[in-house]
Write an enzyme that holds these catalytic residues in place. Sequence first.
Site, PDB file in Angstrom:
ATOM      1  N   TRP A 188       5.569   4.130  -1.952  1.00  0.00           N
ATOM      2  CA  TRP A 188       4.439   5.211  -2.160  1.00  0.00           C
ATOM      3  C   TRP A 188       4.441   6.038  -1.131  1.00  0.00           C
ATOM      4  O   TRP A 188       4.069   5.707   0.196  1.00  0.00           O
ATOM      5  CB  TRP A 188       3.141   4.560  -2.552  1.00  0.00           C
ATOM      6  CG  TRP A 188       2.238   5.662  -2.725  1.00  0.00           C
ATOM      7  CD1 TRP A 188       2.161   6.587  -3.629  1.00  0.00           C
ATOM      8  CD2 TRP A 188       1.173   6.203  -1.979  1.00  0.00           C
ATOM      9  NE1 TRP A 188       1.133   7.633  -3.533  1.00  0.00           N
ATOM     10  CE2 TRP A 188       0.709   7.527  -2.523  1.00  0.00           C
ATOM     11  CE3 TRP A 188       0.728   5.675  -0.437  1.00  0.00           C
ATOM     12  CZ2 TRP A 188      -0.346   7.966  -1.886  1.00  0.00           C
ATOM     13  CZ3 TRP A 188      -0.257   6.598   0.133  1.00  0.00           C
ATOM     14  CH2 TRP A 188      -0.812   7.727  -0.397  1.00  0.00           C
ATOM     15  N   GLU A 229       6.406   4.532  -6.666  1.00  0.00           N
ATOM     16  CA  GLU A 229       5.169   4.394  -7.085  1.00  0.00           C
ATOM     17  C   GLU A 229       4.682   5.906  -7.436  1.00  0.00           C
ATOM     18  O   GLU A 229       4.580   6.645  -6.287  1.00  0.00           O
ATOM     19  CB  GLU A 229       4.059   3.772  -6.356  1.00  0.00           C
ATOM     20  CG  GLU A 229       2.614   3.929  -6.778  1.00  0.00           C
ATOM     21  CD  GLU A 229       1.744   3.069  -5.972  1.00  0.00           C
ATOM     22  OE1 GLU A 229       2.265   2.473  -4.695  1.00  0.00           O
ATOM     23  OE2 GLU A 229       0.482   3.069  -6.285  1.00  0.00           O
ATOM     24  N   LYS A 231       2.195   9.165  -8.527  1.00  0.00           N
ATOM     25  CA  LYS A 231       0.717   9.411  -8.258  1.00  0.00           C
ATOM     26  C   LYS A 231       0.422  11.071  -8.839  1.00  0.00           C
ATOM     27  O   LYS A 231       1.306  11.724  -8.801  1.00  0.00           O
ATOM     28  CB  LYS A 231       0.133   9.436  -6.937  1.00  0.00           C
ATOM     29  CG  LYS A 231      -1.209   9.464  -6.727  1.00  0.00           C
ATOM     30  CD  LYS A 231      -1.780   8.821  -5.362  1.00  0.00           C
ATOM     31  CE  LYS A 231      -3.238   8.975  -5.237  1.00  0.00           C
ATOM     32  NZ  LYS A 231      -3.735   8.308  -4.304  1.00  0.00           N
ATOM     33  N   ASP A 262       0.539   2.598 -11.327  1.00  0.00           N
ATOM     34  CA  ASP A 262      -0.931   2.165 -10.603  1.00  0.00           C
ATOM     35  C   ASP A 262      -1.998   2.737 -11.705  1.00  0.00           C
ATOM     36  O   ASP A 262      -1.730   4.193 -11.818  1.00  0.00           O
ATOM     37  CB  ASP A 262      -0.792   2.881  -9.255  1.00  0.00           C
ATOM     38  CG  ASP A 262      -2.271   2.649  -8.717  1.00  0.00           C
ATOM     39  OD1 ASP A 262      -3.155   2.830  -9.286  1.00  0.00           O
ATOM     40  OD2 ASP A 262      -2.304   2.360  -7.344  1.00  0.00           O
ATOM     41  N   HIS A 265      -3.617   6.174 -10.914  1.00  0.00           N
ATOM     42  CA  HIS A 265      -2.625   7.405 -10.971  1.00  0.00           C
ATOM     43  C   HIS A 265      -2.366   8.336 -11.757  1.00  0.00           C
ATOM     44  O   HIS A 265      -1.352   9.043 -11.826  1.00  0.00           O
ATOM     45  CB  HIS A 265      -1.581   6.833 -10.145  1.00  0.00           C
ATOM     46  CG  HIS A 265      -1.665   6.296  -8.655  1.00  0.00           C
ATOM     47  ND1 HIS A 265      -0.395   6.096  -7.926  1.00  0.00           N
ATOM     48  CD2 HIS A 265      -2.536   6.180  -8.053  1.00  0.00           C
ATOM     49  CE1 HIS A 265      -0.980   5.665  -6.732  1.00  0.00           C
ATOM     50  NE2 HIS A 265      -2.367   5.558  -6.930  1.00  0.00           N
ATOM     51  N   HIS A 289       0.248  -1.968  -9.992  1.00  0.00           N
ATOM     52  CA  HIS A 289      -0.772  -1.818  -9.173  1.00  0.00           C
ATOM     53  C   HIS A 289      -1.992  -1.603 -10.082  1.00  0.00           C
ATOM     54  O   HIS A 289      -2.194  -0.790 -10.418  1.00  0.00           O
ATOM     55  CB  HIS A 289      -0.790  -0.577  -8.322  1.00  0.00           C
ATOM     56  CG  HIS A 289       0.029  -0.878  -7.143  1.00  0.00           C
ATOM     57  ND1 HIS A 289       0.049   0.096  -5.916  1.00  0.00           N
ATOM     58  CD2 HIS A 289       0.944  -1.724  -6.864  1.00  0.00           C
ATOM     59  CE1 HIS A 289       1.062  -0.581  -5.057  1.00  0.00           C
ATOM     60  NE2 HIS A 289       1.479  -1.489  -5.661  1.00  0.00           N
ATOM     61  N   ASP A 297      -8.994   8.336  -8.267  1.00  0.00           N
ATOM     62  CA  ASP A 297      -8.441   7.066  -7.765  1.00  0.00           C
ATOM     63  C   ASP A 297      -9.033   6.282  -6.577  1.00  0.00           C
ATOM     64  O   ASP A 297      -8.776   6.354  -5.511  1.00  0.00           O
ATOM     65  CB  ASP A 297      -6.809   7.648  -7.252  1.00  0.00           C
ATOM     66  CG  ASP A 297      -6.062   6.522  -6.534  1.00  0.00           C
ATOM     67  OD1 ASP A 297      -6.002   5.306  -7.264  1.00  0.00           O
ATOM     68  OD2 ASP A 297      -5.234   6.668  -5.682  1.00  0.00           O
ATOM     69  N   ASP A 299     -10.265   3.159  -6.214  1.00  0.00           N
ATOM     70  CA  ASP A 299      -9.770   1.900  -5.857  1.00  0.00           C
ATOM     71  C   ASP A 299     -11.006   0.881  -5.962  1.00  0.00           C
ATOM     72  O   ASP A 299     -10.868   0.348  -4.945  1.00  0.00           O
ATOM     73  CB  ASP A 299      -8.762   1.958  -4.708  1.00  0.00           C
ATOM     74  CG  ASP A 299      -7.462   2.504  -4.884  1.00  0.00           C
ATOM     75  OD1 ASP A 299      -6.694   1.823  -5.687  1.00  0.00           O
ATOM     76  OD2 ASP A 299      -7.196   3.583  -4.274  1.00  0.00           O
ATOM     77  N   ASP A 329      -4.366  -3.279  -6.458  1.00  0.00           N
ATOM     78  CA  ASP A 329      -4.391  -2.390  -5.361  1.00  0.00           C
ATOM     79  C   ASP A 329      -5.898  -1.615  -5.310  1.00  0.00           C
ATOM     80  O   ASP A 329      -6.222  -0.960  -6.225  1.00  0.00           O
ATOM     81  CB  ASP A 329      -3.506  -1.209  -5.735  1.00  0.00           C
ATOM     82  CG  ASP A 329      -3.529  -0.190  -4.705  1.00  0.00           C
ATOM     83  OD1 ASP A 329      -4.069  -0.454  -3.546  1.00  0.00           O
ATOM     84  OD2 ASP A 329      -2.571   0.852  -4.710  1.00  0.00           O
TER      85      ASP A 329
END
Length: 421
Positions: A188, A229, A231, A262, A265, A289, A297, A299, A329
């Site tokens: 990523w 990955e 995004k 993810d 994303h 993820h 995003d 997390d 993640d």
Amino acid sequence: MDRTQIEKAYQLAKEQYAAIGVEAEKAIDKMKEVVISLHCWQTDDVGGFEKPDAALSGGGIQTTGNYPGKAKTIGQMRADLEKVMHLLPGKQRLNLHAIYGEFGGKLVDRDEIGVEHFQGWIDWAKNLGIGLDFNGTYFSHPKADSGFTLSSKDEGIRKFWVEHMKRCREIGAEMGKQLGTPCVHNTWIPDGSKDVPVDRNGYRALLKKSLDEGYENEFSKEYLKDAVESKLFGIGAESMTVGSHDFYLGYAIKNNKLICLDNGHFHPTEQVGDKISSCLQFTDEVLLHVTRPVRWDSDHVVTLNEEVQLIASEIVRNNFFGRVNTGLDFFDASINRIGAYVVGTRAAQKAFLIALLEPTAQLVKMEEEGRYFERLAMLEELKTKPFGAIWDYYCLLNDVPAGEDYISEILTYEKDVLSKR
Ligand SMILES: C[C@H](O)[C@H](O)[C@@H](O)C(=O)CO
Ligand SMILES: [Mn+2]
């Protein structure tokens, strides 16, 4: 929780599931195939150990909070991860970032890292009987400050990161070789543009070139599986992300790589659970993820929500266990970090167990016969079946705290260990 109570509740719950054609024992047994890769970076807020007091900078990602007890050494990090794994049912893997090597107090730049800096991790993992996954680190570095790494128009910078990628793959392949389970190596990069760029194509052509160079060396799939990955956007890169979903899905399909999805994303109404069966028509495997985006995003720690449930259900309904690599993640520095791991991983595991307790064949039959009211009603009824009793029994079988019992263990660890750092 009391063992006898858990067993009694399990027997009653098992009967309720049996009445709708679901065998609880089989579901529990299938949980052996749910192996979640724990992201190492929740231990220390994505700081790493390249230098003392290293901290996450740039990259369009952010940790917020300053909760006491963050891991300050690799020894502390391993102790925390072992504690986490002791509180989780089933088997896990560990997903390392390149900034977590054992650099012996020397400045080892990203284009200089080698297996020797990760041999300690390999030995540790071997001892625990777990696999390792790996990620290049393309942020928190002066050569990432311009916002471009593998897609940089500065040839020196681009080459520097290509070398980093090559070294990460060598390290990952050695991890896979020594541990007897393939290492998923994920790439990523934060590359993107705050304001509207003109030469989108130029950056994407450079990223493609860099990936082609980084992947030049071939490694057996028994040792290494490469993932890319995508995004949508990052902080400070709101107008364009070079490695968009279209870009990486195309790259993965054409070059036989894994696409990493993810769930932080994408546009908020897009669901990664819906993407898995699309991607797997064209790629051999995907990497996930699993995270919890809150408005962006962000997390946040994973919780048992509809998004995570759809992801797990799609894997279970199609028996995609061998083709979907599930990683986490998230990085929340505002709460007990061990607690963050345990809550987040258990939430993902619960989603899998719930999915395994679904009478899927019956539901598909209803669907194929156009009995949509019955399908809807059954899906609603499943939400209030006594899943918790099956979960607690599964924890009991795995010799880990059932129900909320892990909370006090984490508080004790905080008092005895984390608060003294
Ligand atoms: C630290 C990770 O590499 C990072 O979170 C990446 O996977 C990502 O999701 C960036 O938004
Ligand atoms: Mn991610």
